[in-house]
Design a protein around this motif. Structure first.
Motif, PDB file in Angstrom:
ATOM      1  N   GLY A   4      12.877  12.066  19.874  1.00 36.89           N
ATOM      2  CA  GLY A   4      12.783  13.220  18.986  1.00 36.89           C
ATOM      3  C   GLY A   4      11.393  13.819  18.981  1.00 36.89           C
ATOM      4  N   VAL A   5      10.370  12.954  19.067  1.00 36.20           N
ATOM      5  CA  VAL A   5       9.002  13.441  19.128  1.00 36.20           C
ATOM      6  C   VAL A   5       8.776  14.189  20.435  1.00 36.20           C
ATOM      7  N   ARG A   6       9.267  13.641  21.515  1.00 40.29           N
ATOM      8  CA  ARG A   6       9.022  14.232  22.821  1.00 40.29           C
ATOM      9  C   ARG A   6       9.708  15.576  22.975  1.00 40.29           C
ATOM     10  N   GLU A   7      10.827  15.784  22.288  1.00 38.29           N
ATOM     11  CA  GLU A   7      11.498  17.071  22.360  1.00 38.29           C
ATOM     12  C   GLU A   7      10.569  18.192  21.936  1.00 38.29           C
ATOM     13  N   VAL A   8       9.670  17.922  20.978  1.00 37.81           N
ATOM     14  CA  VAL A   8       8.799  18.956  20.443  1.00 37.81           C
ATOM     15  C   VAL A   8       7.413  18.888  21.057  1.00 37.81           C
ATOM     16  N   GLN A   9       6.787  17.709  20.965  1.00 40.87           N
ATOM     17  CA  GLN A   9       5.409  17.603  21.418  1.00 40.87           C
ATOM     18  C   GLN A   9       5.308  17.130  22.865  1.00 40.87           C
ATOM     19  N   GLY A  10       6.200  16.242  23.245  1.00 37.89           N
ATOM     20  CA  GLY A  10       6.366  15.716  24.558  1.00 37.89           C
ATOM     21  C   GLY A  10       5.118  15.351  25.346  1.00 37.89           C
ATOM     22  N   GLN A  11       5.325  14.518  26.348  1.00 35.19           N
ATOM     23  CA  GLN A  11       4.212  14.122  27.192  1.00 35.19           C
ATOM     24  C   GLN A  11       3.623  15.328  27.926  1.00 35.19           C
ATOM     25  N   LEU A 218       8.711  31.797  -0.886  1.00 36.20           N
ATOM     26  CA  LEU A 218       8.940  31.245   0.452  1.00 36.20           C
ATOM     27  C   LEU A 218      10.428  31.270   0.766  1.00 36.20           C
ATOM     28  N   GLN A 219      10.763  31.290   2.053  1.00 34.46           N
ATOM     29  CA  GLN A 219      12.152  31.159   2.453  1.00 34.46           C
ATOM     30  C   GLN A 219      12.586  29.699   2.303  1.00 34.46           C
ATOM     31  N   MET A 220      13.858  29.519   1.955  1.00 30.07           N
ATOM     32  CA  MET A 220      14.376  28.161   1.769  1.00 30.07           C
ATOM     33  C   MET A 220      14.213  27.315   3.030  1.00 30.07           C
ATOM     34  N   ASN A 221      14.409  27.934   4.208  1.00 30.73           N
ATOM     35  CA  ASN A 221      14.340  27.158   5.437  1.00 30.73           C
ATOM     36  C   ASN A 221      12.909  26.872   5.892  1.00 30.73           C
ATOM     37  N   CYS A 222      11.947  27.240   5.044  1.00 27.80           N
ATOM     38  CA  CYS A 222      10.540  26.923   5.319  1.00 27.80           C
ATOM     39  C   CYS A 222      10.014  25.849   4.376  1.00 27.80           C
ATOM     40  N   ILE A 223      10.900  25.272   3.567  1.00 24.56           N
ATOM     41  CA  ILE A 223      10.508  24.222   2.617  1.00 24.56           C
ATOM     42  C   ILE A 223      11.211  22.934   3.010  1.00 24.56           C
ATOM     43  N   PHE A 224      10.439  21.863   3.171  1.00 24.87           N
ATOM     44  CA  PHE A 224      10.980  20.605   3.657  1.00 24.87           C
ATOM     45  C   PHE A 224      10.734  19.470   2.664  1.00 24.87           C
ATOM     46  N   LEU A 225      11.754  18.656   2.489  1.00 21.54           N
ATOM     47  CA  LEU A 225      11.658  17.469   1.644  1.00 21.54           C
ATOM     48  C   LEU A 225      11.258  16.293   2.522  1.00 21.54           C
ATOM     49  N   VAL A 226      10.181  15.606   2.141  1.00 22.34           N
ATOM     50  CA  VAL A 226       9.633  14.547   2.984  1.00 22.34           C
ATOM     51  C   VAL A 226       9.383  13.279   2.181  1.00 22.34           C
ATOM     52  N   LYS A 227       9.802  12.179   2.743  1.00 25.53           N
ATOM     53  CA  LYS A 227       9.455  10.857   2.211  1.00 25.53           C
ATOM     54  C   LYS A 227       8.305  10.322   3.061  1.00 25.53           C
ATOM     55  N   ILE A 243      10.175  13.209   8.245  1.00 25.62           N
ATOM     56  CA  ILE A 243       8.856  13.608   8.736  1.00 25.62           C
ATOM     57  C   ILE A 243       8.997  14.435  10.009  1.00 25.62           C
ATOM     58  N   LEU A 244       9.852  13.978  10.928  1.00 25.64           N
ATOM     59  CA  LEU A 244      10.036  14.684  12.192  1.00 25.64           C
ATOM     60  C   LEU A 244      10.682  16.050  12.008  1.00 25.64           C
ATOM     61  N   CYS A 245      11.577  16.151  11.036  1.00 27.17           N
ATOM     62  CA  CYS A 245      12.214  17.446  10.759  1.00 27.17           C
ATOM     63  C   CYS A 245      11.161  18.482  10.388  1.00 27.17           C
ATOM     64  N   ALA A 246      10.250  18.102   9.491  1.00 23.60           N
ATOM     65  CA  ALA A 246       9.183  19.018   9.082  1.00 23.60           C
ATOM     66  C   ALA A 246       8.219  19.283  10.233  1.00 23.60           C
ATOM     67  N   LEU A 247       7.822  18.209  10.941  1.00 19.95           N
ATOM     68  CA  LEU A 247       6.853  18.352  12.028  1.00 19.95           C
ATOM     69  C   LEU A 247       7.372  19.260  13.135  1.00 19.95           C
ATOM     70  N   LYS A 248       8.635  19.119  13.474  1.00 20.51           N
ATOM     71  CA  LYS A 248       9.223  19.947  14.528  1.00 20.51           C
ATOM     72  C   LYS A 248       9.101  21.423  14.191  1.00 20.51           C
ATOM     73  N   GLN A 249       9.460  21.805  12.976  1.00 18.92           N
ATOM     74  CA  GLN A 249       9.398  23.220  12.600  1.00 18.92           C
ATOM     75  C   GLN A 249       7.966  23.721  12.507  1.00 18.92           C
ATOM     76  N   ILE A 250       7.064  22.873  12.032  1.00 18.49           N
ATOM     77  CA  ILE A 250       5.652  23.248  11.962  1.00 18.49           C
ATOM     78  C   ILE A 250       5.142  23.608  13.355  1.00 18.49           C
ATOM     79  N   VAL A 251       5.436  22.751  14.328  1.00 15.64           N
ATOM     80  CA  VAL A 251       4.976  22.978  15.698  1.00 15.64           C
ATOM     81  C   VAL A 251       5.619  24.228  16.292  1.00 15.64           C
ATOM     82  N   LEU A 252       6.912  24.406  16.070  1.00 14.75           N
ATOM     83  CA  LEU A 252       7.602  25.573  16.627  1.00 14.75           C
ATOM     84  C   LEU A 252       7.058  26.876  16.040  1.00 14.75           C
ATOM     85  N   TYR A 253       6.817  26.900  14.737  1.00 15.76           N
ATOM     86  CA  TYR A 253       6.257  28.092  14.100  1.00 15.76           C
ATOM     87  C   TYR A 253       4.848  28.375  14.624  1.00 15.76           C
TER      88      TYR A 253
END
Length: 261
Positions: A4-11, A218-227, A243-253
């Motif tokens: 999942g990490v590699r899909e966004v940040q990847g090697q 803010l838009q609803m899809n820009c707010i993430f619940l994180v443990k 954590i990865l759900c939020a991180l993925k969108q942060i990187v994509l944006y």
């Protein structure tokens, strides 16, 4: 999890914009919101074990983070992920406490040097030792993330909301994308404490997201619940997922922003 990490940040991931080596993410928000803990949680996910490089403090009376700090993430010896987090002094509820709003605006434009110690009583100005007068695109912020803990959403003072909105307005003028993270969700909701996968089933947390959306427009899809990782010493797939759900969108944006430069 690692896939999942590699899909966004990847090697092989690098920002397409060759003016920068790293995507720069700035975390801001109230004292004790969990900004440093989120950085540690991202580090924990990427390492597959508990990490604690960003120092935290259980006493939320004043900001534990005093300096402008940049955190890089290592994926192997000699190699790093292509994003960094900037941690910043927190806002306090009254008008005079915590990081000055104008200092956060300067950080957005890349004018705050790494290691600068914030002074609640005096804004950073051009000519000061901590002022970066030769700001480049790599120094500037590419994604702004507001962090607040769940139980604090309904207790944010008018002054606090005003501070956060001012930073948002400054970021909007620079066309910097903005997201938000609501932390400590397990402490706020017993059902989530039992099972982290219940996050988006919780009516209580849904109300918190809706209230926060209205406060900051803010838009609803820009707010993430994180443990965040807190008392865990082993990697936990359910915690990692938030954590990865939020991180993925942060990187994509952030990537979208850089591609528009």
């Amino acid at each position: 999890m690692e896939g999942g990490v590699r899909e966004v940040q990847g090697q092989s991931y690098q920002p397409e914009n060759k003016q920068v080596k790293y995507l720069r993410i700035l975390l801001h928000g109230p004292v004790g919101a969990g900004k440093s803990s989120f950085i540690n949680s991202v580090d924990s996910v990427l390492k597959g074990r508990a990490a604690g490089r960003a120092l935290t403090n259980a006493n939320y009376g004043s900001s534990f983070t005093k300096q402008y700090q940049t955190f890089e993430f290592h994926k192997s010896p000699g190699a790093k992920y292509s994003f960094v987090f900037n941690d910043i002094m927190g806002f306090e509820q009254d008008s005079d406490g915590g990081v000055p709003v104008e200092d956060v605006k300067l950080a957005l434009r890349g004018h705050v040097k790494g290691g600068y110690t914030f002074n609640p009583d005096q804004e950073l100005t051009e000519g000061d030792d901590g002022y970066n007068s030769d700001s480049t695109l790599e120094d500037k912020v590419h994604v702004l993330v507001c962090v607040v803990h769940a139980d604090a959403v309904s207790r944010l003072s008018d002054e606090m909301v005003k501070k956060i909105r001012k930073v948002r307005e400054a970021a909007s003028e620079l066309r910097i994308p903005q997201l938000a993270i609501i932390t400590r969700i397990d402490e706020a909701c017993p059902e989530v404490k039992k099972d982290t996968s219940n996050i988006y089933k919780s009516k209580y947390l849904k109300e918190k997201v809706e209230r926060f959306r209205l406060l900051l427009a803010l838009q609803m899809n820009c707010i993430f619940l994180v443990k965040n990782y807190n008392d865990e010493i082993e990697s936990n797939d359910k915690v990692n997922a938030t954590i990865l759900c939020a991180l993925k969108q942060i990187v994509l944006y952030g990537e979208d922003f850089l591609n528009d430069q």
